[in-house]
Design a protein around this motif. Structure first.
Motif, mmCIF file in Angstrom:
data_model
loop_
_atom_site.group_PDB
_atom_site.id
_atom_site.type_symbol
_atom_site.label_atom_id
_atom_site.label_comp_id
_atom_site.label_asym_id
_atom_site.label_seq_id
_atom_site.Cartn_x
_atom_site.Cartn_y
_atom_site.Cartn_z
ATOM 1 N N UNK A 176 20.825 8.297 -1.889
ATOM 2 C CA UNK A 176 19.429 8.222 -2.281
ATOM 3 C C UNK A 176 19.388 8.166 -3.805
ATOM 4 N N UNK B 186 14.880 -5.144 6.137
ATOM 5 C CA UNK B 186 14.758 -5.774 4.824
ATOM 6 C C UNK B 186 15.532 -7.080 4.755
ATOM 7 N N UNK C 30 19.058 -1.490 -0.142
ATOM 8 C CA UNK C 30 17.794 -1.795 0.534
ATOM 9 C C UNK C 30 17.041 -0.536 0.953
ATOM 10 N N UNK C 31 17.705 0.601 0.878
ATOM 11 C CA UNK C 31 17.032 1.841 1.276
ATOM 12 C C UNK C 31 16.247 2.465 0.135
ATOM 13 N N UNK C 32 16.395 1.904 -1.068
ATOM 14 C CA UNK C 32 15.781 2.540 -2.230
ATOM 15 C C UNK C 32 14.487 1.853 -2.619
ATOM 16 N N UNK C 33 13.591 2.638 -3.185
ATOM 17 C CA UNK C 33 12.421 2.090 -3.828
ATOM 18 C C UNK C 33 12.744 1.938 -5.310
ATOM 19 N N UNK D 298 2.369 7.337 4.049
ATOM 20 C CA UNK D 298 2.848 6.404 5.076
ATOM 21 C C UNK D 298 2.227 6.748 6.435
ATOM 22 N N UNK E 138 7.522 -1.074 -4.062
ATOM 23 C CA UNK E 138 8.731 -1.112 -3.258
ATOM 24 C C UNK E 138 8.679 -2.132 -2.141
ATOM 25 N N UNK E 139 7.489 -2.515 -1.733
ATOM 26 C CA UNK E 139 7.407 -3.362 -0.537
ATOM 27 C C UNK E 139 7.994 -4.754 -0.797
ATOM 28 N N UNK E 140 7.542 -5.407 -1.854
ATOM 29 C CA UNK E 140 8.210 -6.626 -2.318
ATOM 30 C C UNK E 140 8.583 -6.312 -3.757
ATOM 31 N N UNK F 97 0.832 -1.199 0.000
ATOM 32 C CA UNK F 97 0.000 0.000 0.000
ATOM 33 C C UNK F 97 0.864 1.244 0.000
ATOM 34 N N UNK F 98 2.185 1.072 0.053
ATOM 35 C CA UNK F 98 2.973 2.261 0.335
ATOM 36 C C UNK F 98 3.495 2.989 -0.890
ATOM 37 N N UNK F 99 3.857 2.292 -1.955
ATOM 38 C CA UNK F 99 4.463 3.014 -3.050
ATOM 39 C C UNK F 99 4.331 2.221 -4.333
#
Lengths: 371, 170
Positions: free
Chosen positions: A337, B76, A286-289, B145, A260-262, A243-245
């Motif tokens: 980023x 993650x 792991x910080x990136x979408x 969020x 981005x979530x999975x 639901x996030x991105x």
């Protein structure tokens, strides 16, 4: 209004057991020394490898590898802090520096960056020969004319959400309600205002044709909208767990979407709404979408991290070329980023955005739009 | 980096450690994990201390940024390992006395990114733009969020209240 927010403040600030500070400091200093030793050892190993490679090359034992065009760097141009958005307009490249809230013009002939101009915006999107500037604090929107450097506010509409340029008009969706407006990018005037029943808000938007709009909502819905009849044609939920991105781009008969979530890339048939391809994505940080981007030249790009950008086949979604972007010395992808990208002037332009202590850069790599 | 230049760093830690630990607890959901996270972030900060204080001097902002990114990275990694597991995520409770335990229990089940937004908004009192800046995401994503997180918390509290009512009735 309930009492959730004050309760949250209380529960987050409640007392806790603080360890003995001096003992904690000893651990921190000791850990930092270990880190520094590892870093020094790593640098020494890297130097040894480089020297060995150089000596092999010198003695003719080693075959020189073929240069990878997608890794070649034509220029690295210093820009402001946080080059989150890059666009090609007219004879220039434009960079918005998020942390500075400044806009900078880059001359592709000389690779020089002009002095940054404060614009009070933290996001930017191309809109024909104008640039849409977004001030997220108030949701204020304005249009920047690169030719004159004048800024015209878009009056009567505020949003921090979706926007898409259909070739003539700019479409803006409200983040707070279901308002959708069509704006003339030259005059910054609102041409049409509508509310589509069943669309609570707009996040990502992409235009499939002159009257077909796809949009995501914050609830994770993907909605196809007929602008002529002002109605929802199809409602999908391609990432049931997410639901996030979601980032979407319409290309040809297909719609591409990433979550981005999975992390995975979906190809959706626009006519039937069926998912016709799924591809898991490996992110470099792991910080990136993951993020999709469609350039005005029609090319489709997938950012898998700040240092890896794939050119996708707009029919199949398969990766055609991978551009690897050199990051700041000593920092890996997890310390950056994902910056903005743009194509133009036979180049791919990538904003390199390290953490707050480093100035950003715009990396120029060779790229020709496929015929 | 000269680690013997750490006097100023030590003063900073002495002054801000409780606040950083609380922020870490909000991010991780437990005091033990918070201490690990804060130590990791402070080690990284100390290695770069001269640069941290030479750029506008906001070491706490820098440490917070490191904590947010390191916490999401760690989550993650763990999440990838557990993707196939069928056991649902369980609420982790601190050994300390419960204090608005229903709300705290709901907070710790939020996904890390949502929890980070909530912590930055309601513990650090940062604006949406500041959170976006710190986390490297768009303000719209921050807003969504936060909106999702609050909705989940409300829903969890309602469910918890309904359970309490049922238990009381029985």
């Amino acid at each position: 209004m309930d009492d959730l927010e004050p309760r949250l403040r209380q529960v987050l600030a409640r007392p806790l057991n603080v360890p003995v500070v001096e003992a904690f400091l000893v651990d921190v200093h000791s850990g930092a020394r270990r880190r520094q030793r590892r870093r020094t050892a790593g640098l020494a190993t890297a130097c040894a490898i480089v020297l060995l490679g150089a000596s092999l090359l010198f003695t003719g034992i080693s075959q020189r590898p073929e240069p990878q065009p997608a890794n070649e760097q034509l220029a690295r141009i210093a820009v402001g802090n946080g080059p989150c958005c890059v666009a090609t307009v007219g004879d220039s490249i434009w960079v918005l520096n998020l942390r500075d809230s400044t806009l900078q013009r880059i001359d592709p002939a000389s690779n020089r960056a002009a002095e940054p101009v404060y614009v009070n915006a933290k996001a930017m999107a191309p809109a024909g020969d104008r640039l849409l500037l977004i001030d997220p604090n108030l949701g204020n929107l304005s249009l920047f004319d690169p030719a004159t450097e004048n800024i015209k506010p878009i009056k009567g509409f505020a949003s921090r959400g979706g926007n898409v340029f259909d070739g003539q008009s700019l479409w803006l969706g409200s983040t707070n309600n279901g308002d959708l407006v069509e704006v003339d990018p030259t005059s910054a005037r609102i041409l049409t205002r509508m509310t589509i029943p069943g669309v609570p808000n707009y996040d990502s938007m992409t235009m499939a044709s002159d009257h077909e709009l796809w949009a995501t909502t914050w609830d994770g819905d993907l909605i196809q909208i007929d602008l002529r009849n002002q109605e929802v044609v199809r409602r999908l939920r391609p990432f049931p767990e997410a639901t996030d991105f979601v980032s979407i781009v319409a290309a040809g008969d297909h719609l591409f979407a990433v979550s981005g979530q999975i992390p995975r890339l979906l190809r959706i048939d626009q006519k039937t709404g069926r998912i016709t391809a799924r591809r898991p994505l490996t992110l470099t940080s792991p910080n990136s979408f993951p993020r999709l981007s469609q350039q005005p030249d029609g090319t489709l790009w997938l950012m898998r991290g700040p240092d890896q950008i794939d050119l996708l086949d707009p029919q199949t979604g398969e990766t055609q070329t991978t551009h690897r972007v050199p990051l700041t010395n000593g920092h890996d992808a997890t310390q950056h980023f994902a910056g903005g990208i743009a194509t133009g002037f036979d180049s791919l332009w990538v904003g390199v955005w390290p953490d707050a202590l480093e100035e950003g850069a715009l990396v120029r790599q060779p790229f020709s739009t496929p015929p | 980096v000269r680690l013997d230049q750490g006097e100023e760093f030590d003063d900073f830690v002495r002054a801000r450690l409780p606040s950083l630990l609380r922020f870490g607890r909000a991010l991780t959901g437990s005091e033990a994990a918070a201490a690990d996270l804060v130590q990791d972030a402070l080690e990284r900060t100390l290695v770069r201390w001269p640069r941290v204080i030479s750029h506008g001097g906001d070491p706490e902002g820098y440490v917070r940024r490191v904590m947010v990114t390191r916490n999401i990275s760690a989550w993650r990694r763990v999440r990838r390992e557990r993707l196939a597991a069928e056991v649902p995520e369980r609420v982790c409770t601190d050994p300390e006395p419960a204090w608005d335990s229903a709300l705290w229990g709901a907070v710790v089940t939020l996904p890390p990114r949502q929890r980070a937004v909530i912590a930055l908004r309601y513990y650090e009192d940062l604006s949406e733009a500041e959170i976006a800046d710190l986390m490297g995401i768009s303000p719209g994503t921050v807003k969504s969020q936060a909106s999702h997180a609050l909705a989940k918390l409300r829903s969890a509290l309602q469910a918890s209240g309904a359970q309490d009512d049922k238990a009381e009735a029985n």
